[in-house]
Structures are given as structure tokens and as C-alpha cells.
Scaffold this motif. Structure first.
Motif, short mmCIF file in Angstrom:
data_model
loop_
_atom_site.label_atom_id
_atom_site.label_comp_id
_atom_site.label_asym_id
_atom_site.label_seq_id
_atom_site.Cartn_x
_atom_site.Cartn_y
_atom_site.Cartn_z
N THR A 58 61.26 4.94 45.43
CA THR A 58 60.99 6.31 45.52
C THR A 58 62.34 6.86 46.10
N THR A 59 62.69 8.09 45.83
CA THR A 59 63.73 8.62 46.29
C THR A 59 63.45 9.64 47.52
N SER A 60 62.12 10.01 47.36
CA SER A 60 61.61 10.80 48.45
C SER A 60 60.10 10.69 48.79
N ALA A 61 59.75 10.94 49.72
CA ALA A 61 58.19 10.65 50.10
C ALA A 61 57.28 11.58 49.13
N LEU A 62 56.40 11.16 48.48
CA LEU A 62 55.46 12.04 47.55
C LEU A 62 54.05 11.43 47.81
N SER A 63 53.04 12.22 47.20
CA SER A 63 51.75 11.89 47.24
C SER A 63 51.35 11.93 45.79
N LEU A 64 50.30 11.19 45.22
CA LEU A 64 49.83 11.52 44.17
C LEU A 64 48.73 12.52 43.79
N SER A 65 49.21 13.49 43.36
CA SER A 65 48.05 14.67 43.42
C SER A 65 46.99 14.39 42.46
N ALA A 66 47.15 13.61 41.44
CA ALA A 66 46.10 13.20 40.49
C ALA A 66 45.89 11.62 40.76
N GLU A 67 44.91 11.04 40.01
CA GLU A 67 44.61 9.55 40.10
C GLU A 67 45.82 8.71 39.27
N LYS A 68 46.80 9.53 38.57
CA LYS A 68 47.76 8.77 37.53
C LYS A 68 48.88 9.74 37.60
N LYS A 69 50.00 9.00 37.55
CA LYS A 69 51.45 9.62 37.68
C LYS A 69 52.41 8.97 36.49
N THR A 70 52.84 9.53 35.68
CA THR A 70 53.57 8.78 34.62
C THR A 70 55.10 9.35 34.42
N PHE A 71 55.97 8.59 34.50
CA PHE A 71 57.31 8.79 34.11
C PHE A 71 58.01 7.59 33.01
N THR A 72 59.23 7.88 32.98
CA THR A 72 59.87 7.06 31.84
C THR A 72 61.13 6.42 32.20
N ILE A 73 61.50 5.22 31.98
CA ILE A 73 62.75 4.50 32.20
C ILE A 73 63.60 4.71 30.84
N LEU A 74 64.82 5.31 30.94
CA LEU A 74 65.53 5.32 29.87
C LEU A 74 66.75 4.31 29.87
N LEU A 75 66.72 3.32 28.87
CA LEU A 75 67.89 2.16 28.85
C LEU A 75 68.79 2.56 27.47
N LYS A 76 69.88 2.24 27.58
CA LYS A 76 71.24 2.52 26.75
C LYS A 76 72.03 1.55 26.78
N ASP A 77 72.22 0.64 25.53
CA ASP A 77 73.35 -0.07 24.97
C ASP A 77 74.39 0.71 24.27
N ILE A 78 75.70 0.96 24.92
CA ILE A 78 76.56 1.82 24.45
C ILE A 78 77.38 1.24 23.19
N GLN A 79 77.60 -0.22 23.39
CA GLN A 79 78.43 -0.81 22.19
C GLN A 79 77.42 -0.98 21.01
#
Length: 865
Positions: A58-79
Motif C-alpha cells: 500500500t502506498t497510503s493508509a486506507l480502509s475498505l469501504s466495502a467488503e471487496k476492493k478490486t484493482f488491476t496489475i498491468l504487465l508489458k513486454d516491450i520487445q
């Protein structure tokens, strides 16, 4: 343009508390399972960051407002230009409610096995610094002394730790560098004063906790990259790499990149990804002609880029590569020059162009071409690689009388194809015009054409005129006053008349002789006018194949057996086409042409075969072979027509037969065979009936009734009228007797009415008397011959006539030929019942007693009758 294909990987679920602190480890994601090599890692939610090992913080303190929180990790292969996503769900942990009935288990920890000790790297003391204490429970019952061994105590680095003997306290004597010694494993002992060990040795680990004492550093002092000009924004230029010696996967080694400055200090042209260090194009238009290169000062900082983190700077040089976005243009649009007529391979003009692209590159290299005015290819233009100028030269001599000036249109392009820059218009090709003035000069004679080809047939007579080769004066347009000659030192095949230019042969040209085997020779001819001006021309003398060889048959001796299979005659001719094949064959002798025929097989071969049943013998047939040029070759073909099955049976011997044609019918051959059998039966009868003395026995007329039984005769046969057939008279009509003297048996035939063997002399046939010993004299008075003479006479001729009877005019076997029957079974035990069974007792029937039961019944029936 980087086009990435985005693909979602397996979803990840983390169970976390409802309240999360800053820089809190949420969990770890296996990035390599989704993408093996990722150059770019980012999070769609700014509250979370993802490290290269997959750790999510985590980059900062946060609280889960709902029972579930979702985010996405993006991966790139440039070559590989691959992009993938990992969906992360944060689910709040369930709070477990302890019931009253639940039993709480408590674990009593022994002090002899403490948890691993931790010592801070680069600790400031005070020293000695206590870091742990080990105690044994057996100290309640014994006096225990503590000791330790291992790295940092009695091994390198010695003296870093020690343990108090009575208390078990472990002390550090000085600071430790984690990068050098990340941990220590020591062995602790608990013993009584008398040396008894109530406890097993304890392995204790002292871990050195990392301190951010190492600044990150770049792996290279200078990073150099190249990018084509006019590249679109987002194009990857390169990647800078930095490392940190502190403990991995901690904030001490979490690095951030940024661009500090750019040289020249104009609009920023590039961007630097803070997490991956990837440099991309930012400015829409990179123009090499304006800025050929950029220098970037970049910074890397640990502690995730926080101000208190340690940092290092590095230098990046980005060179802008040239593309052909500038078309070449001529400095001048019109040029004029002069050149004398008939000058060849002379430079007449140099043309310059201007190109803003990088000198020496394919984008600036000029390629010149003559667009108009050079239909006869009299001019050519090349490029000087050093100066990039166009060099105009004369490739063919110009004729002042034909054209006093020439106007050329020249265009220019680059070696590399033109690339249209963004937001620019297409340019047309740059051209210029060149006017070439032709200067008149006094010229020598000119041959037209400059190369004359003359084809000469082989073996032409010496002095044969093969053509004329004349030159003209370009000023007057005629050949008056011009003389010709052939310089010495060339092939002496032809000569030329010095006034008329007529060419004649001086040798017989033959492709099979010495220097003429090549088949051609080039002769240089000089033409000299009244002013002494000379002109040269070339005569190419080519010897074409002629019809100088006669065709001949390669094999002339053959053996033809009784099957009369056609002979293949093959001819060869030493000439080449069209004076060789196809060949035509002819038989010159009219008489032999009526007996033999020739039929085509292919271009080189014809078949030779008899037309009819000609007699056996050796035939010498004159055959003419005519080649395609009409030349005739005479050949004698010797054919040995032999009475054989295979040619090896003849063995060089030949049977000479008369030229007459003999044909025997089927009934005649049957009569000859039956006559021979009858004579053989008579001879056997005489041998059986005669005693020791001489005995004469007359053969009566009814002997045939007693000996030869005619069975099932249904109709008379055909009457044979051919005079060439040898008739055989019935022995009963002619009469005959046998004389036996000593060991020699002689069978004599008495001349009766009708024709006998020696009476048939027509048509050149041989008679029995002609083969008798003693010079071949015929015994006309007695007409008596021995059986051996009769056998020698009849046996080969009967075989020959039977063979002829088997074939028709085309040498094919007849269907009504006498066939030999196969063995059908075992014969009767009684033997023969013919007239020759018993010559002494004609009525003897004793053999009937030896018949089998079935024949015995037949015999009894016959006796009763």
C-alpha cells in the motif's frame, strides 16, 4: 508504433484487514506465471504499488469501504509487444468469534530455544550490545555453564559475538555490515561443571537487519540509444537499469527513475517510466536536421522515490537516426556543354545536387537517370561517391551530320526510398535539362555495319566469293577513293579486294583441321581514304557445317535364321544437321529388290526383311543411304539366310540353295513323312526276317493291308499339283527288296513306273543321286541306294519342308500345322499288335494270352465269332 495484445491472467484474491496502513505488504503475486519477462509493471489503483518480485504494498493508509476492493496489475513486454493483466480482489477477513466452550490451548516456551536474534546493521552501540539470552530449564537442578562456537565467535569474523558463561547472555562487540554478513549461525552449549550436557546443542541464528546504507547505482556510466527521426510518440527508445545492494524486496531497494534535465533545453522530447526505466518518444516530431542528438540526465532513487531516499544520476545520449525525408534538388535547372563527334567514353559535364539528409547515408546518396533524349543510349550518367555529383559521359560516338545538338532531361533520386514526414506534402522529382552541342571534325571511313558476319560452308573451293565489306566517308556519304586491306597476324582464311571490298576464301575451310576446329575467326579490316584517315571494321567468318561426309552403315554382316526376323540397318554420318539424319535407304539391284524390302524405323535406322520364302543362302545386297543433304553412300550388306534357330548355330557355314522358290503343301509334307515311316518299317521287317544267309523277300501289293490299317477315312484329300514336290510312290508298286551281307544291310529300291527321286531334276533341285558318295554321280542304271543315303537325303529336307509349311508369306506360323501331342499315360503291357510284331509267324496270337482281364474278354468274343 507499439501495438500490444492485452490478455487477462488468473485472478488473485487477498484476504486483508478492513484497515490497511501505508507501506503495508498486502500479498505477493506470481508475475512470471502470467508473463515470463515484464519490462513494465504498473497498478491501476494509485493506492497500491507492485514490485518486480510481485509484492503488493500500500502506498497510503486506507480502509475498505466495502467488503471487496478490486484493482488491476498491468504487465508489458516491450520487445515481444505483449500486454497482460492480473485482476486483484481484496476481501475483508472474517472476524472469528470465540465461543465459551472453546478450549484455549497454551504453549509453554522453553527458554533454551529462543527465537532468532536480530541485530541492526551499522548499529551505533553502545558496545558490547546484548542481543539475546539463552537459558536452560535444567538450571533449576544443576549448575549450568553456557558456551558457544561458530562464525563471529571462534570463526571469521572472530570476536564479533561472545556469550556469558553464567548467564547465557549473547553480546555483540562491534557494528556489522549486512551486505557482507547477512546472518550468523552459532551453536550454544549448556554443561555442568563436571562436563555433563543436560541439553542438546542449540543452533541459534543471528540475523542482521538491513539499513538503507547503499545508494542505488546505474549499471552503465553512459547509456546510448538511437531512434529514427519522425518517430511517433510512444515508440520505445531504450531502458536504463539501476541496482541497489540493500536487502531485496524492501523499500531500501524499491527504485524510482526520473529525467532531471534535457540537452538541448527545448520542449521535452522523451519520457522516462518511473518504475521500469523505459524511455519513450514524447515529442511528435523528431527532426534530425534540427537536433541530431539529445542528452538526458536521469536520476534513480530508492525508498520508492521518497525525498529521504538515496539517489544517483546517470547520463543518456539519444541519437536521432536519419531517414530520407528530404528529396535531392539540382543546384541549376539548365546546363550547356560541347563535345566532338565520334568521341567515346569522354566526360562532358558534372551536375550537383543539394540534399539535407545526412551525408554519406542512403538518404542523401544521389542516383541520376536520363529521362528523355537518350533513345540511342549514346549518353550515360553515373554518381561520384565522393562528391555526390552526376558525371555525364558519351557512351557512343555522336555524328555531327546526323544531329548538331542533343537535349537531355536528367532526374535525380536517392538510394533509399523517400519517406514522407508527418504533416508534409509529397514532392515531385527534381529534374534539369542539358544541351549538348556536337562539334564537327574530319572523320575517317566508317564501315556499316561495324561487325559483319559471314557464314561459309565447309570445303568450299579456294577463291569462292563469300561477300563484300565496304566503308563510307561520313563527309561525302560514298565509298569513292577508299582502299581496303587486312593487317597481318590474323587467321589466313580470307582476303579482301583493295578497291571493291569483295571477300574471297584463300583456304579450304574444314572444321576438322587445326585452328578451324573453333568454327569461327574474327578478321579486322582497314579502310583508308585519300587523306590517310583510317577506319576499322570486323569480319566474323563462321564455318557452317557442310555435306562433306557420305553416310555409311555401321554393321554390314548379319545372320538371319528361319524365323526371318527383320534386320535393323543403322547408318552414321560425320556431318551435322541438316546434312545428316534423317536417312533414306534403297536397294540398287533390281533382282534383289524383288526379294528383299526396306521399311523405315527411325531417322537413322531401317528394317531389312525378305519379301517371301526365299531360299537359304548368303545374299550380298547393295544398299544406298541418302542423307538429308542428298549425298549418297553405297554399302554392301551381307545377309546369311541360314536354317537355324539362333545365329550361333550357323557357325560360319552356309547352305547354298538355288535361286528358285520351292513351296510345299501340307499334304505333300504328310505324304513325305508317311513314306519315310513306311520305309523305316520295311527296313525293320527285313532285319527281323532275314537269317545268317542272304534272304530275298518280295513285298507284295497287299502289304499295306496287313501292316497299315486305314481307320476312319471319311473323304479323299487334296490333290497336290505342284511340280516342285517330290512324290513318293507306294513301295508295293515300285517294288523293293533288302539284301543283307555280313554286317552291312542295304535297302534297294527298284525303279517302277512314275517318278523316282533321281527323275525329279527340274528347277535346279538336288536329287538323291547328287548326294551319294563318289563325286555325286547319279546311278541311273540300277537306281539302288543304301538306307543311310536315303536317310541323309530325306531327313534334312523333310525338316525344312515342315518348317516352311508352318509359315505363311509373312513368316507367321500356320494354324493347321502338325502338332506334337503330349504324353497321355502308361501304355499296355501287351506291346504292339502291328504287322511287324512277328514277321516269322503271321498268324501267331500268343500275345493275346498276356492281355489284361478286360482285353481277355474281348479276345474270347472275337474267337467265338
Amino acid at each position: 508504433v507499439l501495438s500490444l495484445c492485452c490478455e487477462a491472467c488468473k485472478k488473485v484474491i487477498f484476504h486483508v484487514p478492513s484497515e490497511l496502513e501505508a507501506d503495508k505488504l498486502v500479498g505477493r503475486v506470481d508475475l512470471k506465471e502470467c508473463l515470463q519477462s515484464a519490462d513494465f509493471i504498473s497498478s491501476s489503483d494509485g493506492n497500491f504499488k507492485v514490485l518486480e518480485d510481485g509484492s503488493v504494498y500500500t502506498t497510503s493508509a486506507l480502509s475498505l469501504s466495502a467488503e471487496k476492493k478490486t484493482f488491476t496489475i498491468l504487465l508489458k513486454d516491450i520487445q515481444e509487444q505483449v500486454e497482460k493483466k492480473i485482476h486483484v480482489d481484496l476481501v475483508e477477513e472474517e472476524k472469528k468469534v470465540r465461543h465459551a466452550r472453546d478450549t484455549v490451548l497454551k504453549r509453554t516456551k522453553r527458554r533454551w530455544g529462543p527465537i532468532p536474534s536480530v541485530m541492526i546493521e551499522n548499529s551505533l552501540g553502545p558496545f558490547p550490545l546484548q542481543i539475546q539470552q539463552v537459558q536452560s530449564d535444567t538450571a533449576q537442578n544443576y549448575t549450568i555453564y553456557y558456551s558457544a562456537t561458530g562464525p563471529g565467535i571462534d570463526q571469521d569474523p572472530r570476536g564479533l559475538f561472545y556469550i556469558e558463561r553464567e548467564t547465557g547472555n549473547i553480546f555483540a562487540t562491534r557494528a556489522v555490515d549486512r551486505e557482507q554478513y547477512p546472518s550468523f549461525q552459532i551453536i550454544c552449549f549448556a554443561t555442568t561443571p563436571d562436563g555433563y550436557s543436560p541439553e542438546v546443542p542449540l543452533v541459534h541464528t543471528i540475523r542482521i537487519e538491513d539499513d538503507n546504507d547503499n545508494a542505488p547505482y546505474f549499471t552503465q556510466d553512459l547509456f546510448e540509444f538511437c531512434v529514427p527521426e519522425n518517430s511517433r510518440p510512444g515508440v520505445v527508445v531504450g531502458k536504463v537499469i539501476a541496482e541497489d545492494r540493500d536487502e531485496p524486496y524492501t523499500l531500501h531497494t524499491t527504485l524510482k527513475y526520473r529525467i532531471v534535465s534535457q540537452t538541448p533545453p527545448i520542449t521535452p522530447a522523451f519520457s522516462l517510466h518511473g518504475d521500469t526505466g523505459v524511455i519513450s518518444v514524447l515529442l511528435p516530431q523528431l527532426d534530425r536536421e534540427l537536433v541530431p542528438s539529445y542528452t538526458l540526465l536521469v536520476e534513480v532513487r530508492d525508498m520508492a522515490g521518497q525525498p529521504f531516499g538515496l539517489c544517483t544520476t546517470g547520463t543518456v545520449v539519444i541519437k536521432i537516426e536519419d531517414t530520407n525525408d528530404n528529396a535531392p534538388t539540382f543546384k541549376q535547372l539548365q546546363y550547356e556543354t560541347r563535345v566532338e563527334e565520334n568521341r567515346v567514353n569522354v566526360e562532358v559535364l558534372r551536375i550537383s545536387v543539394v540534399d539535407l539528409d545526412e551525408p554519406g547515408s542512403p538518404g542523401s546518396g544521389a542516383v541520376y537517370e536520363i529521362i528523355r533524349g537518350n533513345d540511342d543510349q549514346a549518353f550515360e550518367i553515373t554518381t561520384d561517391k565522393n562528391t555526390n555529383e552526376g558525371i555525364l559521359c558519351v557512351a557512343k560516338g555522336l555524328d555531327y551530320e546526323a544531329a548538331k545538338q542533343r537535349i537531355l532531361v536528367i532526374g535525380v533520386n536517392n538510394e533509399a526510398p523517400y519517406l514522407l514526414a508527418p504533416h508534409s506534402q509529397q514532392l515531385s522529382q527534381s529534374t534539369c535539362s542539358v544541351t549538348v552541342h556536337v562539334l564537327d571534325v574530319d572523320e575517317g571511313p566508317v564501315f556499316k555495319p561495324c561487325l559483319l558476319r559471314l557464314d561459309v560452308k565447309e570445303c568450299e573451293d579456294i577463291g569462292t566469293a563469300i561477300g563484300r565489306y565496304v566503308a563510307e566517308d561520313p563527309e561525302t556519304g560514298n565509298s569513292e577513293g577508299i582502299r581496303y586491306r587486312i593487317p597481318p597476324g590474323q587467321c589466313n582464311w580470307i582476303n579482301i579486294d583493295d578497291k571493291s571490298g569483295e571477300i574471297r576464301t584463300v583456304r579450304v575451310l574444314d572444321r576438322d583441321i587445326g585452328e578451324m576446329r573453333r568454327g569461327q575467326c574474327n578478321v579486322t579490316v582497314l579502310a583508308i581514304d585519300r587523306n590517310g584517315k583510317t577506319g576499322t571494321g570486323t569480319i566474323q567468318v563462321c564455318i557452317v557445317p557442310g555435306n562433306k561426309n557420305f553416310p555409311r552403315i555401321t554393321q554390314t554382316d548379319y545372320i538371319m535364321c528361319r524365323d526371318r526376323k527383320p534386320i535393323s540397318l543403322t547408318a552414321q554420318d560425320g556431318d551435322e544437321a541438316p546434312y545428316s539424319a534423317p536417312f533414306e535407304y534403297r536397294i540398287n539391284d533390281r533382282r534383289l529388290a524383288s526379294m528383299w524390302k526396306l521399311t523405315p524405323h527411325d531417322d537413322n535406322s531401317w528394317y531389312l526383311s525378305p519379301k517371301s520364302d526365299i531360299p537359304y543362302g548368303i545374299y550380298e545386297i547393295p544398299v544406298s543411304v541418302i542423307d538429308n543433304g542428298g549425298k549418297i553412300g553405297e554399302n554392301i550388306v551381307r545377309v546369311n539366310l541360314c536354317d537355324c534357330v539362333t545365329p550361333t548355330e550357323c557357325d560360319g557355314r552356309t547352305r547354298q540353295l538355288a535361286g528358285g522358290n520351292v513351296t510345299l503343301g501340307l499334304w505333300a509334307i504328310l505324304a513325305m513323312i508317311l513314306g519315310s515311316l513306311l520305309l523305316l518299317l520295311i527296313l525293320i521287317t527285313i532285319c527281323g526276317c532275314c537269317g545268317a544267309g542272304v534272304m530275298h523277300r518280295q513285298v507284295t501289293d497287299d502289304c499295306a493291308n496287313h501292316n497299315l490299317i486305314i481307320s476312319n477315312t471319311e473323304a479323299p484329300g487334296e490333290e497336290v499339283m505342284d511340280h516342285n514336290i517330290i512324290p513318293l510312290q507306294n513301295t508295293c508298286d515300285q517294288g523293293g527288296y533288302g539284301v543283307k551281307t555280313g554286317e552291312q544291310q542295304t535297302f534297294e529300291m527298284v525303279k517302277g513306273r512314275g517318278h523316282t527321286l533321281e527323275s525329279v531334276k527340274g528347277g535346279g533341285h538336288q536329287t538323291l543321286g547328287s548326294v551319294k558318295e563318289g563325286g555325286g554321280q547319279t546311278m541311273m542304271d540300277t537306281c539302288r541306294y543304301s538306307y543311310s543315303e536315303w536317310h541323309n537325303f530325306t531327313h534334312p529336307r523333310l525338316g525344312e519342308k515342315v518348317h516352311l509349311c508352318r509359315q505363311d508369306e509373312e513368316q507367321k506360323h500356320s494354324e493347321d500345322y502338325l502338332l506334337s501331342y503330349n504324353y497321355e499315360g502308361k501304355g499296355s503291357l501287351a506291346g504292339s499288335v502291328g504287322c511287324c510284331s512277328d514277321q516269322h509267324e503271321e498268324e501267331a496270337l500268343d500275345f493275346l494270352d498276356q492281355l489284361e482281364p478286360k482285353f481277355r474278354t474281348l479276345a474270347e468274343t472275337c474267337i467265338k465269332r
